[in-house]
Every structure is written in structure tokens, then in C-alpha cells.
Scaffold this motif. Structure first.
Motif, PDB file in Angstrom:
ATOM      1  N   PHE A 397       0.833  -1.208   0.000  1.00  0.00           N
ATOM      2  CA  PHE A 397       0.000   0.000   0.000  1.00  0.00           C
ATOM      3  C   PHE A 397       0.866   1.256   0.000  1.00  0.00           C
ATOM      4  O   PHE A 397       0.465   2.286  -0.558  1.00  0.00           O
ATOM      5  N   CYS A 398       2.039   1.165   0.619  1.00  0.00           N
ATOM      6  CA  CYS A 398       2.955   2.309   0.605  1.00  0.00           C
ATOM      7  C   CYS A 398       3.434   2.593  -0.818  1.00  0.00           C
ATOM      8  O   CYS A 398       3.484   3.754  -1.251  1.00  0.00           O
ATOM      9  N   ILE A 399       3.776   1.538  -1.567  1.00  0.00           N
ATOM     10  CA  ILE A 399       4.215   1.709  -2.958  1.00  0.00           C
ATOM     11  C   ILE A 399       3.090   2.273  -3.817  1.00  0.00           C
ATOM     12  O   ILE A 399       3.294   3.176  -4.636  1.00  0.00           O
ATOM     13  N   LEU A 400       1.866   1.742  -3.605  1.00  0.00           N
ATOM     14  CA  LEU A 400       0.723   2.254  -4.354  1.00  0.00           C
ATOM     15  C   LEU A 400       0.480   3.723  -4.037  1.00  0.00           C
ATOM     16  O   LEU A 400       0.195   4.532  -4.931  1.00  0.00           O
ATOM     17  N   GLY A 401       0.631   4.066  -2.770  1.00  0.00           N
ATOM     18  CA  GLY A 401       0.470   5.466  -2.385  1.00  0.00           C
ATOM     19  C   GLY A 401       1.516   6.354  -3.027  1.00  0.00           C
ATOM     20  O   GLY A 401       1.223   7.492  -3.419  1.00  0.00           O
ATOM     21  N   CYS A 402       2.749   5.854  -3.168  1.00  0.00           N
ATOM     22  CA  CYS A 402       3.798   6.639  -3.832  1.00  0.00           C
ATOM     23  C   CYS A 402       3.478   6.861  -5.302  1.00  0.00           C
ATOM     24  O   CYS A 402       3.706   7.951  -5.844  1.00  0.00           O
ATOM     25  N   LEU A 403       2.941   5.839  -5.964  1.00  0.00           N
ATOM     26  CA  LEU A 403       2.550   5.992  -7.372  1.00  0.00           C
ATOM     27  C   LEU A 403       1.442   7.028  -7.528  1.00  0.00           C
ATOM     28  O   LEU A 403       1.474   7.864  -8.437  1.00  0.00           O
ATOM     29  N   ILE A 404       0.464   6.956  -6.632  1.00  0.00           N
ATOM     30  CA  ILE A 404      -0.613   7.960  -6.675  1.00  0.00           C
ATOM     31  C   ILE A 404      -0.051   9.336  -6.357  1.00  0.00           C
ATOM     32  O   ILE A 404      -0.473  10.349  -6.932  1.00  0.00           O
ATOM     33  N   GLY A 405       0.922   9.390  -5.447  1.00  0.00           N
ATOM     34  CA  GLY A 405       1.561  10.659  -5.136  1.00  0.00           C
ATOM     35  C   GLY A 405       2.285  11.256  -6.340  1.00  0.00           C
ATOM     36  O   GLY A 405       2.272  12.477  -6.539  1.00  0.00           O
ATOM     37  N   CYS A 406       2.909  10.401  -7.167  1.00  0.00           N
ATOM     38  CA  CYS A 406       3.563  10.895  -8.389  1.00  0.00           C
ATOM     39  C   CYS A 406       2.531  11.480  -9.357  1.00  0.00           C
ATOM     40  O   CYS A 406       2.767  12.525  -9.983  1.00  0.00           O
ATOM     41  N   LEU A 407       1.384  10.801  -9.470  1.00  0.00           N
ATOM     42  CA  LEU A 407       0.306  11.333 -10.320  1.00  0.00           C
ATOM     43  C   LEU A 407      -0.196  12.661  -9.779  1.00  0.00           C
ATOM     44  O   LEU A 407      -0.442  13.616 -10.544  1.00  0.00           O
ATOM     45  N   ASP A 408      -0.322  12.739  -8.463  1.00  0.00           N
ATOM     46  CA  ASP A 408      -0.756  13.995  -7.842  1.00  0.00           C
ATOM     47  C   ASP A 408       0.256  15.107  -8.108  1.00  0.00           C
ATOM     48  O   ASP A 408      -0.124  16.249  -8.399  1.00  0.00           O
ATOM     49  N   TRP A 409       1.552  14.785  -8.047  1.00  0.00           N
ATOM     50  CA  TRP A 409       2.586  15.792  -8.323  1.00  0.00           C
ATOM     51  C   TRP A 409       2.477  16.307  -9.754  1.00  0.00           C
ATOM     52  O   TRP A 409       2.587  17.509 -10.008  1.00  0.00           O
ATOM     53  N   LEU A 410       2.232  15.397 -10.709  1.00  0.00           N
ATOM     54  CA  LEU A 410       2.134  15.809 -12.105  1.00  0.00           C
ATOM     55  C   LEU A 410       0.958  16.744 -12.317  1.00  0.00           C
ATOM     56  O   LEU A 410       1.077  17.783 -12.994  1.00  0.00           O
TER      57      LEU A 410
END
Length: 555
Positions: A397-410
Motif C-alpha cells: 500500500f505504501c508503494i501504491l500510495g507513492c505511485l498515486i503521489g507521483c500522479l498527484d505531483w504531475l
């Protein structure tokens, strides 16, 4: 050998044969040279017809395939100090853009008000059951007054630390980047050590990974700190000028965010109290005597108010951003002109943001709200797995959250510069995002943005405040031991919402600083020559710490 080469060698050899003769003999000898063979003459003549060698490459000004109607098209330089913001940055065809998003936001806000009013009314009927303070409540199955007091503490800490962080940026601008990086790394390490000391292995390992990542990022940022410091110092210098109300906007926006966060927190607790059915063997929930209690209803209402909370708080933040972007754009284009910064720049930009651009800001905020909802769900799931000792699930879930965080950054990256465009020229959201991104790519300013640390530093500062709020929530629950949390069921949820409150409050406080830096970048993409002619001191400082800027923006 080709005909051209043979002809050249022939003339060269004949010239060298008379090199040692006196000048007159050379002149006579030159006249007596026999002509070369016919096939060599033809080759030499062909060589003479070759085009001359090309000149050294000179970089050309990039040519836009579609020049957006920005600076120069509807910009009227102020001739006196009475010209207003609306007169300086005219909208050619004023209209309410992206109206559907604005209406949907209003409907969502009305829905939030309705849910809040209904749940708070049910909650008020059974206050004694939920306790009048930290202790004394009979509720042992859901959130109660103890939680409301916790969120009040979180709000106070979030407000105080965020405002202090903003004032630190004003007072210690040069050291601000270093202070932020060191504090964030120290807190991440301290949080990981504390969780490991308490034998919360899942949370401890996850926060240890965050700490290592934060340290690596900070070390990699060190060479770029001087450039970020110059941009940050200039932003704060502009904020202190007359006709600029950056500090006031930050304070008002921060207070609004705290008020809304408090309203959201009380509503969240009231939903649990009003509709959560009691567990077998627990004290019965008196609110359920009126009917309508179910876990499904609680989940549905919590999801709705969380989404509404994200969207409304994002709208507050982006409205502040657009207002400040109008002010900094006015400084860039007008400060060097006879009339200076237009009168009423702050109020004029705010008026445009809340009228013609209301729908566009709502549209951009909606996208961020949806992404943040997904990230919030991952955060709760990750902390739930960590509290249960499921290390694999927590890391996934931490990795998934990081991926979503990258999308949020973009999305946030695109939003920032689109809102700067909207602030001055009132275009729809999609058109503004496309035009602004294209101009930045054509000018090369996207490389400039990537090398500036102000945005990441402000984000790191907001995460620092969020860490403090989440840690406060954990310590409060661990110290007060509310009956509803004997098995720590609600700890991940409360920590996640505390993290959210701290993050949003600090981001709103720091929005004016980020808006100033981003708008200067966008303005340099619109017209880089203005930076050289109207702001020579600022330009010289940029060239001194970042010489590549002269090639980056092609001037």
C-alpha cells in the motif's frame, strides 16, 4: 582522386614551384603557367560552383506554431498609478469558463452543509452519551467528544506551526531551504525510531524508508540551493512591496482553512456518533433509536465529506494561488513601467478568480481532490496493515500510495502554471494548461522549473507539519486511552485525517510563496526580455548563480 581534388593539387604544385623566385619572376611565371588539362579544368570549375560553407550555428528564437493570445495581445502597460488590474490585463471576451465545474462545486458544498447540519443535529441530542470532555463518555464503539478535542489540538498545532513556518520564510529566507530540509529529515528519522521503539514494526519500517528517501533527496538538492534561494528571496522582496498584500492573503486563507478544517472534523465525528451501530456487548447507541444506523451509511457519508473536504480546501488554496499569481504577474510586467503595479491588483485578481475563473479553478481542484481521495484511502489501508503487523501489505500500500503521489505531483505541476495563466488572461482550464505548457516547453523554462527547489521545499515543509499532527494524534490516543479505541481500531483513521488536516492547512498558508515563484517562471516564458530590461538586478543575480538560464530561455 576526384576532378576537383586533382585540379586543386595542380594549381598548388605550380604555385609552390615559383615560391623562391623574386616577386617579378613569380608574376611573369604565373602568366606563363600552362593551362591544366581539359578534364582538370572542368573539375576545378565544378568545384568553384559549390556553395560557400555554412556560417556557424546561431541559436534562433523559438517559433510557436500557435502563439497564445497572451502578453502583447491584451496587455495595456499602465501609464499612471490609477490604472486598475482589470484595465491592464483585459479579457477580450469575458465569460464564465468551465461553468459546469463551478455549479458542481456549489452543489457539493450544499450537500456537505446538509450532511453536516443533519449529523450535528443528531449528535446534539446525545451529547451526554458521548461525554463533555476528554473523559466521561459512555460511547465505546465509535468516535466521540474525545476525538473532537483531539482534532482541536491538531488544528491549533497545524495553525501555529504553519504560520511560524511562513514567518520563518520571511525572516530567514536565505537559510529557509536548509532549515526545511534538515527539520524534515530529522523528524522522519525521529518518527521511525519512535515507532520501532514502541514495537510498531510495520509503521517503523515504512517511516524508516521515508526517512532514507528524504535524506537522499535533500543531499541531491544541495547544488541547486543557491538558485532556489535567489528565487525565494525575490518572491519575499516583492511580497513586502506596496500594493501587494501577500501576507494578508496568506493569513486570511490560513484562517479560512482552519475554520473549514474544524467544521469538517466535527462533522466527521458526528457521522460516526449518529449512524454507527454499536457492537455486540457494547453500550447501545441512543442515536440508533431513531433508525437509519448502518456501517454502510457511515462509510458512504465519510467518503462524501472527505471528498467534499478535499475539493473545498483545494478550491480555497487555488483561489488564493490565482489571486497571488495576478499580483506577481502585475509586478513582472508593470513594475518597470511608468505607472508601476496596477492599483487594486490583489482585489482585481480576486474578483476575476471568483467570477469568470471560478469554474476553471473548480475544475482544476476537482482533479486534485479525486487523486487525493485515492491517496487517502491508501494511507488508511497502509496504516491499518502496519498496526496489524502485516509488513508485506503495508509496503504494498505504501508503494501504491507513492505511485498515486507521483500522479498527484504531475497534476499539481500542470495546475500551478495553468492557474497563473488563468489569473491574468481568464482562459478556460484546459486551454490555459495546454498554452502555458507549450510556451514553457518552447522557451525551455520547463528545465528551469525542474532545477528550482522552492516547490519541493514548500511541499516538504507541509509534510513536516502533517507528520507533527499525525504524531500528536498517536500520542494523544495512546495517552488518553478512549474506550472506543481499546484495540486501536480507529488509530489509523484518526492519524490519517490528522495528517490530512496538517498538510492542507500548511499548504494553504504557503500557497502565496509558491504562487509567486511559479508566476515569475511563467512570465519569463511569456516575455523573457522583460526580466532583462525591467528587472536587471534580479536577472544579474539569476545569471550569477545559474548561468545556464541565458541558454534555457533563449535570450
Amino acid at each position: 582522386m576526384t576532378h576537383q581534388g586533382q585540379a586543386a593539387d595542380y594549381y598548388s604544385n605550380q604555385s609552390m614551384a615559383g615560391a623562391g623566385a623574386p616577386y617579378q619572376q613569380q608574376q611573369q611565371g604565373y602568366q606563363q603557367y600552362p593551362p591544366p588539362p581539359a578534364h582538370l579544368q572542368q573539375g576545378y570549375q565544378q568545384q568553384q560552383q559549390y556553395p560557400p560553407p555554412q556560417q556557424p550555428y546561431q541559436p534562433q528564437e523559438p517559433k510557436y506554431t500557435q502563439q497564445p493570445p497572451t502578453y502583447g495581445a491584451n496587455f495595456v502597460p499602465p501609464q499612471d498609478d490609477k490604472q486598475s488590474f482589470q484595465e491592464t490585463f483585459k479579457i477580450q471576451k469575458p465569460k464564465f469558463n468551465d461553468l459546469w465545474a463551478g455549479l458542481l462545486l456549489i452543489a457539493t458544498f450544499c450537500g456537505f452543509v446538509a450532511v453536516s447540519g443533519l449529523t450535528l443535529h443528531r449528535y446534539s441530542k446525545h451529547v451526554s452519551f458521548n461525554g463533555g470532555g476528554i473523559y466521561g463518555g459512555s460511547n465505546n464503539f465509535s468516535l466521540d467528544t474525545n476525538t473532537i478535542i483531539l482534532f482541536a489540538f491538531v488544528l491549533c498545532v497545524g495553525f501555529a506551526v504553519s504560520w511560524a513556518y511562513f514567518l520563518a520564510a520571511r525572516a530567514f529566507t536565505k537559510q529557509f531551504v536548509w532549515i526545511t530540509g534538515i527539520l524534515n529529515c530529522a523528524l522522519a528519522v525521529g518518527t521511525a525510531v519512535y515507532y520501532l521503539y514502541r514495537r510498531l514494526w510495520g509503521a517503523g519500517i515504512v517511516f524508516a524508508i521515508f526517512a532514507v528517501f528524504a535524506i537522499i533527496c535533500f543531499i541531491s538538492w544541495i547544488p541547486r540551493i543557491p538558485f532556489a534561494v535567489v528565487m525565494l528571496q525575490k518572491t519575499m522582496d516583492i511580497a513586502r512591496m506596496k500594493r501587494v498584500h501577500v501576507f494578508l492573503v496568506s493569513l486570511v486563507g490560513g484562517l479560512l482553512s482552519v475554520i473549514f478544517a474544524g467544521w469538517f472534523s466535527v462533522t466527521l465525528v458526528a457521522i460516526y456518533v449518529s449512524y454507527m451501530p454499536s457492537n455486540p456487548g457494547s453500550n447501545p447507541n441512543p442515536a440508533c433509536s431513531e433508525g437509519g444506523c448502518s456501517s454502510g451509511k457511515v462509510i458512504g457519508l465519510v467518503v462524501f465529506v472527505t471528498f467534499a473536504g478535499y475539493w473545498i480546501s483545494e478550491w480555497i488554496k487555488n483561489t488564493m494561488y490565482t489571486t497571488i499569481a495576478g499580483v506577481y504577474g502585475s509586478w513582472y510586467f508593470c513594475a518597470g513601467k511608468p505607472g508601476g503595479i496596477p492599483s487594486g491588483a490583489t482585489s482585481g485578481a480576486l474578483r476575476r478568480a471568483t467570477t469568470y475563473s471560478f469554474g476553471s479553478i473548480s475544475f482544476g481542484s476537482l482533479i486534485v481532490a479525486l487523486i487525493n481521495m485515492l491517496r487517502q484511502a491508501c494511507s488508511i489501508a497502509q496504516q491499518q496493515e502496519a498496526s496489524e503487523g502485516n509488513l508485506v501489505g503495508s509496503i504494498m500500500f505504501c508503494i501504491l500510495g507513492c505511485l498515486i503521489g507521483c500522479l498527484d505531483w504531475l497534476v499539481e505541476f500542470i495546475n500551478r502554471y495553468a492557474f497563473s495563466h488563468i489569473a491574468l488572461y481568464g482562459k478556460p482550464y484546459i486551454a490555459a494548461a495546454k498554452d502555458t505548457w507549450k510556451m514553457m516547453k518552447d522557451r525551455g523554462v520547463d528545465a528551469l522549473v525542474n532545477d528550482c527547489l522552492v516547490g519541493p521545499v514548500l511541499t516538504m515543509g507541509s509534510v513536516f507539519v502533517a507528520y507533527l499532527c499525525a504524531l500528536l494524534a498517536y500520542l494523544y490516543l495512546d495517552y488518553t486511552h478512549p474506550a472506543y479505541n481499546n484495540d486501536r481500531t480507529f488509530t489509523p483513521v484518526i492519524m490519517a485525517f490528522s495528517f490530512l488536516i496538517g498538510l492542507q492547512v500548511c499548504q494553504i498558508f504557503m500557497t502565496p510563496i509558491g504562487a509567486g515563484v511559479d508566476t515569475v517562471f511563467v512570465a519569463m516564458a511569456w516575455d523573457p526580455q522583460v526580466a532583462i530590461t525591467d528587472h536587471p538586478d534580479f536577472w544579474d543575480r539569476l545569471v550569477h548563480v545559474y548561468p545556464h538560464i541565458q541558454q534555457v530561455i533563449h535570450v
